[in-house]
Design an enzyme around this catalytic site. Structure first.
Site, PDB file in Angstrom:
ATOM      1  N   ARG A  72       0.931  -1.213   0.090  1.00  0.00           N
ATOM      2  CA  ARG A  72       0.023  -0.074  -0.053  1.00  0.00           C
ATOM      3  C   ARG A  72       1.086   1.377   0.043  1.00  0.00           C
ATOM      4  O   ARG A  72       0.373   2.310  -0.116  1.00  0.00           O
ATOM      5  CB  ARG A  72      -0.839   0.045   1.241  1.00  0.00           C
ATOM      6  CG  ARG A  72      -1.912  -1.314   1.151  1.00  0.00           C
ATOM      7  CD  ARG A  72      -2.815  -1.250   2.513  1.00  0.00           C
ATOM      8  NE  ARG A  72      -3.514  -2.259   2.716  1.00  0.00           N
ATOM      9  CZ  ARG A  72      -4.561  -2.512   3.395  1.00  0.00           C
ATOM     10  NH1 ARG A  72      -4.902  -1.674   4.278  1.00  0.00           N
ATOM     11  NH2 ARG A  72      -5.412  -3.454   3.378  1.00  0.00           N
ATOM     12  N   THR A  73       2.143   1.044   0.222  1.00  0.00           N
ATOM     13  CA  THR A  73       2.844   2.298   0.160  1.00  0.00           C
ATOM     14  C   THR A  73       3.120   3.204  -0.884  1.00  0.00           C
ATOM     15  O   THR A  73       2.806   4.394  -0.696  1.00  0.00           O
ATOM     16  CB  THR A  73       4.537   1.743   0.634  1.00  0.00           C
ATOM     17  OG1 THR A  73       4.295   1.152   2.025  1.00  0.00           O
ATOM     18  CG2 THR A  73       5.485   3.023   0.968  1.00  0.00           C
ATOM     19  N   TYR A  96      16.024  -7.064   1.960  1.00  0.00           N
ATOM     20  CA  TYR A  96      17.229  -6.386   1.708  1.00  0.00           C
ATOM     21  C   TYR A  96      17.573  -5.343   2.753  1.00  0.00           C
ATOM     22  O   TYR A  96      18.490  -4.585   2.783  1.00  0.00           O
ATOM     23  CB  TYR A  96      17.013  -5.563   0.328  1.00  0.00           C
ATOM     24  CG  TYR A  96      16.945  -6.481  -0.613  1.00  0.00           C
ATOM     25  CD1 TYR A  96      17.797  -7.624  -0.996  1.00  0.00           C
ATOM     26  CD2 TYR A  96      15.528  -6.465  -1.285  1.00  0.00           C
ATOM     27  CE1 TYR A  96      17.552  -8.342  -2.083  1.00  0.00           C
ATOM     28  CE2 TYR A  96      15.613  -7.201  -2.695  1.00  0.00           C
ATOM     29  CZ  TYR A  96      16.543  -8.293  -2.949  1.00  0.00           C
ATOM     30  OH  TYR A  96      16.354  -8.990  -3.935  1.00  0.00           O
ATOM     31  N   GLY A 124      13.052 -10.388  14.292  1.00  0.00           N
ATOM     32  CA  GLY A 124      13.667 -10.336  12.966  1.00  0.00           C
ATOM     33  C   GLY A 124      13.557  -8.873  12.515  1.00  0.00           C
ATOM     34  O   GLY A 124      13.928  -7.995  13.261  1.00  0.00           O
ATOM     35  N   ASP A 169      12.055 -15.395  20.747  1.00  0.00           N
ATOM     36  CA  ASP A 169      11.901 -15.697  19.125  1.00  0.00           C
ATOM     37  C   ASP A 169      12.170 -17.156  19.267  1.00  0.00           C
ATOM     38  O   ASP A 169      12.869 -17.956  19.948  1.00  0.00           O
ATOM     39  CB  ASP A 169      13.079 -14.925  18.505  1.00  0.00           C
ATOM     40  CG  ASP A 169      13.017 -14.982  17.014  1.00  0.00           C
ATOM     41  OD1 ASP A 169      12.903 -13.808  16.502  1.00  0.00           O
ATOM     42  OD2 ASP A 169      13.039 -16.085  16.404  1.00  0.00           O
ATOM     43  N   THR A 210       6.285 -10.943  14.691  1.00  0.00           N
ATOM     44  CA  THR A 210       6.519 -12.331  14.029  1.00  0.00           C
ATOM     45  C   THR A 210       5.677 -12.035  12.846  1.00  0.00           C
ATOM     46  O   THR A 210       4.593 -11.504  13.060  1.00  0.00           O
ATOM     47  CB  THR A 210       6.413 -13.759  14.753  1.00  0.00           C
ATOM     48  OG1 THR A 210       4.835 -14.051  15.013  1.00  0.00           O
ATOM     49  CG2 THR A 210       7.025 -13.690  16.222  1.00  0.00           C
ATOM     50  N   PRO A 211       5.744 -13.138  11.839  1.00  0.00           N
ATOM     51  CA  PRO A 211       4.846 -13.050  10.751  1.00  0.00           C
ATOM     52  C   PRO A 211       3.594 -13.910  11.067  1.00  0.00           C
ATOM     53  O   PRO A 211       2.570 -13.937  10.221  1.00  0.00           O
ATOM     54  CB  PRO A 211       5.532 -13.590   9.568  1.00  0.00           C
ATOM     55  CG  PRO A 211       6.766 -13.856   9.743  1.00  0.00           C
ATOM     56  CD  PRO A 211       6.872 -13.985  11.449  1.00  0.00           C
ATOM     57  N   MET A 212       3.459 -14.475  12.130  1.00  0.00           N
ATOM     58  CA  MET A 212       2.216 -15.186  12.666  1.00  0.00           C
ATOM     59  C   MET A 212       0.925 -14.190  12.862  1.00  0.00           C
ATOM     60  O   MET A 212       1.051 -13.301  13.242  1.00  0.00           O
ATOM     61  CB  MET A 212       2.591 -16.291  13.701  1.00  0.00           C
ATOM     62  CG  MET A 212       3.331 -17.450  13.571  1.00  0.00           C
ATOM     63  SD  MET A 212       3.088 -18.578  14.863  1.00  0.00           S
ATOM     64  CE  MET A 212       1.297 -19.102  14.477  1.00  0.00           C
ATOM     65  N   GLN A 260       5.613   4.997   9.163  1.00  0.00           N
ATOM     66  CA  GLN A 260       7.099   4.773   8.416  1.00  0.00           C
ATOM     67  C   GLN A 260       7.000   5.503   7.202  1.00  0.00           C
ATOM     68  O   GLN A 260       8.097   6.191   6.663  1.00  0.00           O
ATOM     69  CB  GLN A 260       7.509   3.161   8.221  1.00  0.00           C
ATOM     70  CG  GLN A 260       6.649   2.258   7.531  1.00  0.00           C
ATOM     71  CD  GLN A 260       6.729   2.329   5.943  1.00  0.00           C
ATOM     72  OE1 GLN A 260       7.807   2.805   5.383  1.00  0.00           O
ATOM     73  NE2 GLN A 260       5.606   2.037   5.252  1.00  0.00           N
TER      74      GLN A 260
HETATM   75  P1  NAD Z   1      11.481 -11.885   9.786  1.00  0.00           P
HETATM   76  O1  NAD Z   1      11.464 -13.096   9.082  1.00  0.00           O
HETATM   77  O2  NAD Z   1      12.853 -11.165   9.505  1.00  0.00           O
HETATM   78  O3  NAD Z   1      11.419 -12.142  11.305  1.00  0.00           O
HETATM   79  C1  NAD Z   1      10.446 -12.711  11.823  1.00  0.00           C
HETATM   80  C2  NAD Z   1      11.067 -13.396  13.268  1.00  0.00           C
HETATM   81  O4  NAD Z   1      10.017 -13.974  14.112  1.00  0.00           O
HETATM   82  C3  NAD Z   1      12.056 -14.156  12.992  1.00  0.00           C
HETATM   83  O5  NAD Z   1      13.163 -14.121  13.785  1.00  0.00           O
HETATM   84  C4  NAD Z   1      11.359 -15.686  13.481  1.00  0.00           C
HETATM   85  O6  NAD Z   1      12.447 -16.661  14.236  1.00  0.00           O
HETATM   86  C5  NAD Z   1      10.585 -15.279  14.445  1.00  0.00           C
HETATM   87  N1  NAD Z   1       9.523 -16.016  14.551  1.00  0.00           N
HETATM   88  C6  NAD Z   1       8.550 -16.429  13.773  1.00  0.00           C
HETATM   89  N2  NAD Z   1       7.311 -17.342  13.958  1.00  0.00           N
HETATM   90  C7  NAD Z   1       7.738 -17.177  15.434  1.00  0.00           C
HETATM   91  C8  NAD Z   1       6.833 -17.952  16.600  1.00  0.00           C
HETATM   92  N3  NAD Z   1       5.755 -18.571  16.263  1.00  0.00           N
HETATM   93  N4  NAD Z   1       7.260 -17.592  17.898  1.00  0.00           N
HETATM   94  C9  NAD Z   1       8.441 -16.775  17.870  1.00  0.00           C
HETATM   95  N5  NAD Z   1       9.013 -16.334  17.151  1.00  0.00           N
HETATM   96  C10 NAD Z   1       8.762 -16.569  15.888  1.00  0.00           C
HETATM   97  O7  NAD Z   1       9.947 -11.235   9.400  1.00  0.00           O
HETATM   98  P2  NAD Z   1       9.984  -9.429   9.443  1.00  0.00           P
HETATM   99  O8  NAD Z   1      10.496  -8.865   8.229  1.00  0.00           O
HETATM  100  O9  NAD Z   1      10.477  -9.056  10.827  1.00  0.00           O
HETATM  101  O10 NAD Z   1       8.422  -9.372   9.416  1.00  0.00           O
HETATM  102  C11 NAD Z   1       7.310  -9.822  10.514  1.00  0.00           C
HETATM  103  C12 NAD Z   1       6.057  -9.239   9.912  1.00  0.00           C
HETATM  104  O11 NAD Z   1       6.122  -7.662  10.443  1.00  0.00           O
HETATM  105  C13 NAD Z   1       5.369  -9.624   8.770  1.00  0.00           C
HETATM  106  O12 NAD Z   1       4.414  -9.956   8.888  1.00  0.00           O
HETATM  107  C14 NAD Z   1       5.732  -8.262   8.105  1.00  0.00           C
HETATM  108  O13 NAD Z   1       4.605  -8.052   7.273  1.00  0.00           O
HETATM  109  C15 NAD Z   1       5.189  -7.339   9.167  1.00  0.00           C
HETATM  110  N6  NAD Z   1       5.963  -5.933   9.105  1.00  0.00           N
HETATM  111  C16 NAD Z   1       4.964  -4.869   9.561  1.00  0.00           C
HETATM  112  C17 NAD Z   1       5.521  -3.648   9.571  1.00  0.00           C
HETATM  113  C18 NAD Z   1       4.544  -2.465   9.405  1.00  0.00           C
HETATM  114  O14 NAD Z   1       5.087  -1.402   9.127  1.00  0.00           O
HETATM  115  N7  NAD Z   1       3.601  -2.631  10.128  1.00  0.00           N
HETATM  116  C19 NAD Z   1       6.868  -3.373   9.029  1.00  0.00           C
HETATM  117  C20 NAD Z   1       7.699  -4.598   8.870  1.00  0.00           C
HETATM  118  C21 NAD Z   1       7.296  -5.559   8.853  1.00  0.00           C
END
Ligand code: NAD
Length: 293
Positions: A27-28, A81, A144, A167, A210-212, A266
């Site tokens: 959406r950015t 990246y 992450g 994590d 987390t992405p969960m 952001q």
């Molecule tokens: P990433 O893969 O870099 O990091 C995710 C981390 O969560 C990893 O370290 C992983 O080991 C950990 N993890 C995953 N499942 C887990 C669980 N069940 N229990 C414990 N730890 C767990 O991903 P990311 O880039 O940090 O993105 C994470 C989420 O944040 C995504 O859904 C992304 O869309 C969202 N995000 C949102 C924004 C925003 O502006 N709202 C910005 C960036 C990312």
């Protein structure tokens, strides 16, 4: 423009882009384009998806070189990246240095400066949505890309008293805990057993980074049976806005904060860096929300 009609003079005119993988639904771009238009300017915001077959074999370094040579004002950089981009930059902002990741690059006078607007994005969203909550002890799940920005935001801007980080990769949680406590002097601990933490030292609030909870990863990283009505719960996931965790938290009576605010703020800060002028965050939020109508 119709033929014969003079070209409209605009106050500012920038080309920017988003470099990442699987970013077609972002959406950015719409937020930047609409905000520039509302201010009488023009922002040509291009999606540069490295998953596109036309970019197969193109390196991040080559992509940066291409957009800089093409006269882009800057680019947003996203998964995967945010760290990889750092060696290709000339300097880093204080936030990018603190977080150790970059989501916005500005090209100016032959120099590339890396910024991290995710940190401020989370902190500003928190300030607006949860400013009055108890923050003696917060739990962050996920260390992450998003988690590092959130951890620094919680320590620096949200001024949490203590931070616990969990994590599924314990080494990541430990490394982030060490980094945040060294940088800000906050007490930060890596934790492995969430049920034990809640039973013995219940956090005032929890942030899921987390992405969960995403459509493709349903569920909740924080077991919903551990929710307590006095906790506040924030999620950074914004596809969907109402994650399983937020839904359960609301049902229990917790204060909640969705990932929309971080995504909007952001972009607000990135717009200001690209265009060199303030952005209207309410207007950018309205563009973001329009996707759900
Ligand atoms: P990433 O893969 O870099 O990091 C995710 C981390 O969560 C990893 O370290 C992983 O080991 C950990 N993890 C995953 N499942 C887990 C669980 N069940 N229990 C414990 N730890 C767990 O991903 P990311 O880039 O940090 O993105 C994470 C989420 O944040 C995504 O859904 C992304 O869309 C969202 N995000 C949102 C924004 C925003 O502006 N709202 C910005 C960036 C990312």
């Amino acid at each position: 423009m119709n033929e014969g009609e003079p070209e409209k003079v605009v106050d500012f005119d920038v080309i920017v882009g988003l470099i990442g993988r699987g970013i077609k639904l972002s959406r950015t771009p719409s937020m930047h384009i609409a905000e520039a238009r509302a201010q009488g300017g023009r922002c040509d915001y291009r999606i540069l998806d490295m998953d596109d077959p036309e970019r197969s074999g193109v390196s991040l370094e080559a992509m940066l070189h291409e957009v800089e040579a093409a006269g882009y004002a800057g680019v947003n950089v996203t998964y995967p990246y945010k760290i990889e981009v750092m060696p290709f930059l000339d300097e880093l902002s204080a936030n990018a240095t603190a977080v150790g990741a970059v989501n916005t690059v500005i090209f100016r006078d032959g120099r590339r400066t890396g910024h991290n607007t995710d940190l401020w994005g989370f902190a500003e969203s928190f300030r607006r949505g949860l400013s009055d909550v108890n923050r003696d002890h917060a739990l962050l799940i996920g260390a992450g890309g998003a988690g590092v920005a959130v951890a620094h935001g919680l320590a620096d801007c949200c001024k949490v008293g203590r931070l616990s980080i969990h994590d599924m990769d314990p080494a990541r949680a430990r490394a982030l805990a060490e980094h945040v406590s060294e940088r800000w002097g906050t007490e930060v601990n890596a934790v492995s057993d969430l049920a034990a933490l809640v039973a013995t030292d219940r956090p005032d609030g929890v942030v899921n980074a987390t992405p969960m909870g995403m459509e493709k990863l349903p569920g909740s990283a924080f077991p919903t049976n551990l929710l307590h009505p006095e906790m506040w719960i924030a999620d950074v996931v914004y596809f969907p806005l109402e994650t399983e965790l937020l839904k359960a938290a609301r049902a229990v009576g917790c204060r909640t904060l969705s990932g929309a605010g971080m995504a909007v703020f952001q972009a607000v800060r990135a717009f200001e860096l690209f265009a060199g002028r303030p952005a209207d965050s309410d207007r950018m939020r309205a563009t973001f929300d329009a996707f759900d109508q």
